[in-house]
Motif scaffolding. Sequence first.
Motif, mmCIF file in Angstrom:
data_model
loop_
_atom_site.group_PDB
_atom_site.id
_atom_site.type_symbol
_atom_site.label_atom_id
_atom_site.label_comp_id
_atom_site.label_asym_id
_atom_site.label_seq_id
_atom_site.Cartn_x
_atom_site.Cartn_y
_atom_site.Cartn_z
ATOM 1 N N VAL A 356 4.266 -3.122 -1.091
ATOM 2 C CA VAL A 356 5.099 -4.333 -1.051
ATOM 3 C C VAL A 356 5.809 -4.520 -2.390
ATOM 4 C CG1 VAL A 356 5.032 -6.852 -0.970
ATOM 5 C CG2 VAL A 356 3.778 -5.519 0.735
ATOM 6 N N GLU A 357 5.034 -4.506 -3.478
ATOM 7 C CA GLU A 357 5.644 -4.775 -4.771
ATOM 8 C C GLU A 357 6.507 -3.611 -5.245
ATOM 9 O OE1 GLU A 357 4.170 -7.062 -7.736
ATOM 10 O OE2 GLU A 357 2.516 -7.955 -6.620
ATOM 11 N N GLY A 358 6.155 -2.392 -4.849
ATOM 12 C CA GLY A 358 7.004 -1.257 -5.194
ATOM 13 C C GLY A 358 8.365 -1.349 -4.511
ATOM 14 N N TRP A 359 8.378 -1.780 -3.248
ATOM 15 C CA TRP A 359 9.647 -1.963 -2.531
ATOM 16 C C TRP A 359 10.469 -3.068 -3.190
ATOM 17 C CZ3 TRP A 359 12.309 -5.750 0.043
ATOM 18 C CH2 TRP A 359 13.339 -5.353 0.899
ATOM 19 N N VAL A 360 9.836 -4.193 -3.490
ATOM 20 C CA VAL A 360 10.539 -5.300 -4.154
ATOM 21 C C VAL A 360 11.081 -4.844 -5.500
ATOM 22 C CG1 VAL A 360 10.227 -7.573 -5.217
ATOM 23 C CG2 VAL A 360 9.241 -7.105 -2.971
ATOM 24 N N ASP A 361 10.284 -4.113 -6.248
ATOM 25 C CA ASP A 361 10.689 -3.625 -7.555
ATOM 26 C C ASP A 361 11.914 -2.719 -7.452
ATOM 27 O OD1 ASP A 361 9.815 -3.036 -10.536
ATOM 28 O OD2 ASP A 361 10.093 -1.062 -9.618
ATOM 29 N N GLU A 362 11.894 -1.797 -6.504
ATOM 30 C CA GLU A 362 12.983 -0.829 -6.358
ATOM 31 C C GLU A 362 14.265 -1.494 -5.851
ATOM 32 O OE1 GLU A 362 14.925 2.797 -6.527
ATOM 33 O OE2 GLU A 362 12.986 2.198 -7.370
ATOM 34 N N VAL A 363 14.131 -2.353 -4.842
ATOM 35 C CA VAL A 363 15.307 -2.975 -4.239
ATOM 36 C C VAL A 363 15.953 -3.972 -5.205
ATOM 37 C CG1 VAL A 363 16.058 -4.542 -2.395
ATOM 38 C CG2 VAL A 363 14.548 -2.617 -1.871
ATOM 39 N N SER A 364 15.151 -4.797 -5.856
ATOM 40 C CA SER A 364 15.717 -5.783 -6.778
ATOM 41 C C SER A 364 16.360 -5.106 -7.986
ATOM 42 C CB SER A 364 14.643 -6.777 -7.232
ATOM 43 O OG SER A 364 13.581 -6.116 -7.898
ATOM 44 N N LEU A 409 1.807 0.171 -8.714
ATOM 45 C CA LEU A 409 3.176 -0.290 -8.489
ATOM 46 C C LEU A 409 4.192 0.801 -8.832
ATOM 47 C CD1 LEU A 409 4.621 -3.741 -9.528
ATOM 48 C CD2 LEU A 409 5.895 -1.663 -9.983
ATOM 49 N N ARG A 410 4.022 1.477 -9.956
ATOM 50 C CA ARG A 410 4.998 2.485 -10.378
ATOM 51 C C ARG A 410 5.058 3.645 -9.389
ATOM 52 N NH1 ARG A 410 6.509 1.590 -15.807
ATOM 53 N NH2 ARG A 410 5.225 0.011 -16.820
ATOM 54 N N GLU A 411 3.886 4.102 -8.917
ATOM 55 C CA GLU A 411 3.882 5.193 -7.948
ATOM 56 C C GLU A 411 4.561 4.774 -6.642
ATOM 57 O OE1 GLU A 411 1.305 4.140 -9.736
ATOM 58 O OE2 GLU A 411 -0.156 5.748 -10.124
ATOM 59 N N ALA A 412 4.334 3.511 -6.233
ATOM 60 C CA ALA A 412 4.947 3.035 -4.995
ATOM 61 C C ALA A 412 6.464 2.934 -5.136
ATOM 62 C CB ALA A 412 4.361 1.672 -4.613
ATOM 63 N N ALA A 413 6.936 2.433 -6.272
ATOM 64 C CA ALA A 413 8.376 2.353 -6.490
ATOM 65 C C ALA A 413 9.002 3.744 -6.476
ATOM 66 C CB ALA A 413 8.667 1.645 -7.812
ATOM 67 N N LEU A 415 7.875 6.310 -4.827
ATOM 68 C CA LEU A 415 7.871 6.783 -3.440
ATOM 69 C C LEU A 415 9.053 6.213 -2.659
ATOM 70 C CD1 LEU A 415 6.614 8.187 -0.987
ATOM 71 C CD2 LEU A 415 5.154 6.177 -0.693
ATOM 72 N N TRP A 416 9.297 4.906 -2.809
ATOM 73 C CA TRP A 416 10.436 4.299 -2.103
ATOM 74 C C TRP A 416 11.753 4.911 -2.570
ATOM 75 C CZ3 TRP A 416 9.123 2.327 2.156
ATOM 76 C CH2 TRP A 416 8.001 1.502 2.303
ATOM 77 N N ALA A 417 11.872 5.166 -3.863
ATOM 78 C CA ALA A 417 13.092 5.802 -4.380
ATOM 79 C C ALA A 417 13.256 7.203 -3.808
ATOM 80 C CB ALA A 417 13.047 5.851 -5.909
ATOM 81 N N HIS A 418 12.149 7.948 -3.683
ATOM 82 C CA HIS A 418 12.204 9.302 -3.114
ATOM 83 C C HIS A 418 12.635 9.256 -1.650
ATOM 84 C CE1 HIS A 418 11.023 13.489 -2.379
ATOM 85 N NE2 HIS A 418 10.423 13.035 -1.275
ATOM 86 N N ILE A 419 12.080 8.333 -0.876
ATOM 87 C CA ILE A 419 12.451 8.228 0.535
ATOM 88 C C ILE A 419 13.934 7.903 0.669
ATOM 89 C CG2 ILE A 419 12.110 6.871 2.645
ATOM 90 C CD1 ILE A 419 9.174 6.545 1.788
ATOM 91 N N GLU A 420 14.417 6.978 -0.146
ATOM 92 C CA GLU A 420 15.837 6.619 -0.088
ATOM 93 C C GLU A 420 16.721 7.807 -0.456
ATOM 94 O OE1 GLU A 420 19.022 3.592 -2.289
ATOM 95 O OE2 GLU A 420 16.866 3.410 -2.675
ATOM 96 N N ARG A 421 16.312 8.563 -1.440
ATOM 97 C CA ARG A 421 17.135 9.662 -1.962
ATOM 98 C C ARG A 421 17.155 10.855 -1.023
ATOM 99 N NH1 ARG A 421 14.764 9.716 -6.335
ATOM 100 N NH2 ARG A 421 13.305 11.432 -5.980
ATOM 101 N N THR A 422 16.055 11.115 -0.308
ATOM 102 C CA THR A 422 15.942 12.363 0.470
ATOM 103 C C THR A 422 16.036 12.180 1.969
ATOM 104 O OG1 THR A 422 13.520 12.184 0.525
ATOM 105 C CG2 THR A 422 14.511 13.368 -1.342
ATOM 106 N N GLU A 423 15.939 10.933 2.462
ATOM 107 C CA GLU A 423 15.840 10.780 3.914
ATOM 108 C C GLU A 423 16.928 9.908 4.526
ATOM 109 O OE1 GLU A 423 12.026 10.081 5.584
ATOM 110 O OE2 GLU A 423 10.970 11.114 3.989
#
Length: 484
Positions: A356-364, A409-413, A415-423
């Motif tokens: 949750v917080e990794g997604w919020v961190d990446e998107v914001s 949190l950092r690992e989750a952020a 991961l979300w960045a990787h999914i956005e970049r590759t998928e």
Amino acid sequence: MSPDHSDPTPEPTPEPTQPPWEQMLRALLGDRADEAIAEMRARGIDPEALGAAGTLPTDPAAMQQVLAQVQSLFASGGDEPVNWQMAHDLARQQASVGGDPSLTPARTRQVLDALTVAELWLDAATDLPPATTPGRAWSRAEWVEATLPTWRTLTEPVASSLSTALVDALGGELPELGAGDDLDEQMRALGLPGGALPGGLAPGQLLRRLGSAVFGLQVGQAAGTLARDVFGTTDIGLPLLEVPAPVLVASNVDAFAEGLDAPADEVRLFLALREAAATRLFTHVPWLRAHLLALVETYAREITIDVEQLEQAVGSIDPTDAEALQSALSSGVFAPQTTPAQRAALERLETALALVEGWVDEVSAAAALAHLPHSVALREMIRRRRAAGGPAEQTFATLVGLELRPRRLREAAALWAHIERTEGGPAARDAVWDHPDLMPTAEDLDDPAGYARRRSAAADESADLDKALAEILGEEPPQDPTTP
């Protein structure tokens, strides 16, 4: 003849202020307090030790609040595991420490404008639409009133289990009054003046109400302290409102911005982005709030208390001393034993909070980058703040056994960045929230590059199972959508 300036009438000697421990005893025992204090000293018990742990309030207003609650404790009915009236009143009092004025129209407008701009910027960073509820600017007291019901959901199951264990462990220290031995002698054996227990309660009732008061003090203290620290209702990863709404606590945002290199307006916008992003997530992923709270409930349901260890830990505690019990709770004396099932629930919860917080961190961060010059520095500052936690979060960790902050949190952020970049960009990233079965695991946080491979293997396994079931049932097997 020179005038005589001496005053023949001596000034009255002011009565010394009673220390907090004495105020507490007098509130508890009324006109029997002097006799009780004398007997305690005669038995080698130092009543000043009641305040030695430093957990009694030193602020006069706070002390009066506690005393009023202690006086009403034994007269009030009910045996709830947490005295929620006490928790509410103390939380409100603690939230007002240092001042909590009502928001002026100008400050309210600042917050609402920041939330409005944040929603516009987020439209370019995520496909999830804005929340259906309007933004709000709150005082600390309003935050307490709105979020305390969720704290009740979080803490009451654990408090109930510990209350039962407390009665089992200490109940033997209190005699069954009136059953044989002389009542006065039994009370004096406890270091109390002769007569009935406070409020005429049975020993088990007394212990339950003392435990209820202790938890009420702990929860109230922690919620009130947290109200002076949070920026909104999503800071700790758990959704604290049943109906999500973007909220900023104006006083806390302003206090955080003081002394930073970034302008206050920029800090307010950055925090508004985080709050609005989290609110979008909890609004448009309907299963998420229930999923997180269910993980907490699973943990609480598995609580088992080692009564032998508890009895050993509290052997020196006076069972009629609420302050000693509170001090023991603060030091983790009553921490529940963690079972394998609880450890598994904790791991799932920590992973979910990190996601949750990794997604919020990446998107914001993505939404802020083109607009806020200090966004990178502010992002790092918030990350460190969440990783460190604070006194109130540590208190809830003691009470509930849960640390309400993401460890990864950092690992989750990442991961979300990787999914956005590759998928497939933000749409592919946000689609992961479509169903709980699609959620990444702790293994995915360890190895973001392998997430797509593991997800594909899981999909193939599910397809093979569907095909086997179709054959058993005599149905046409489902077609592979990639097959022409």
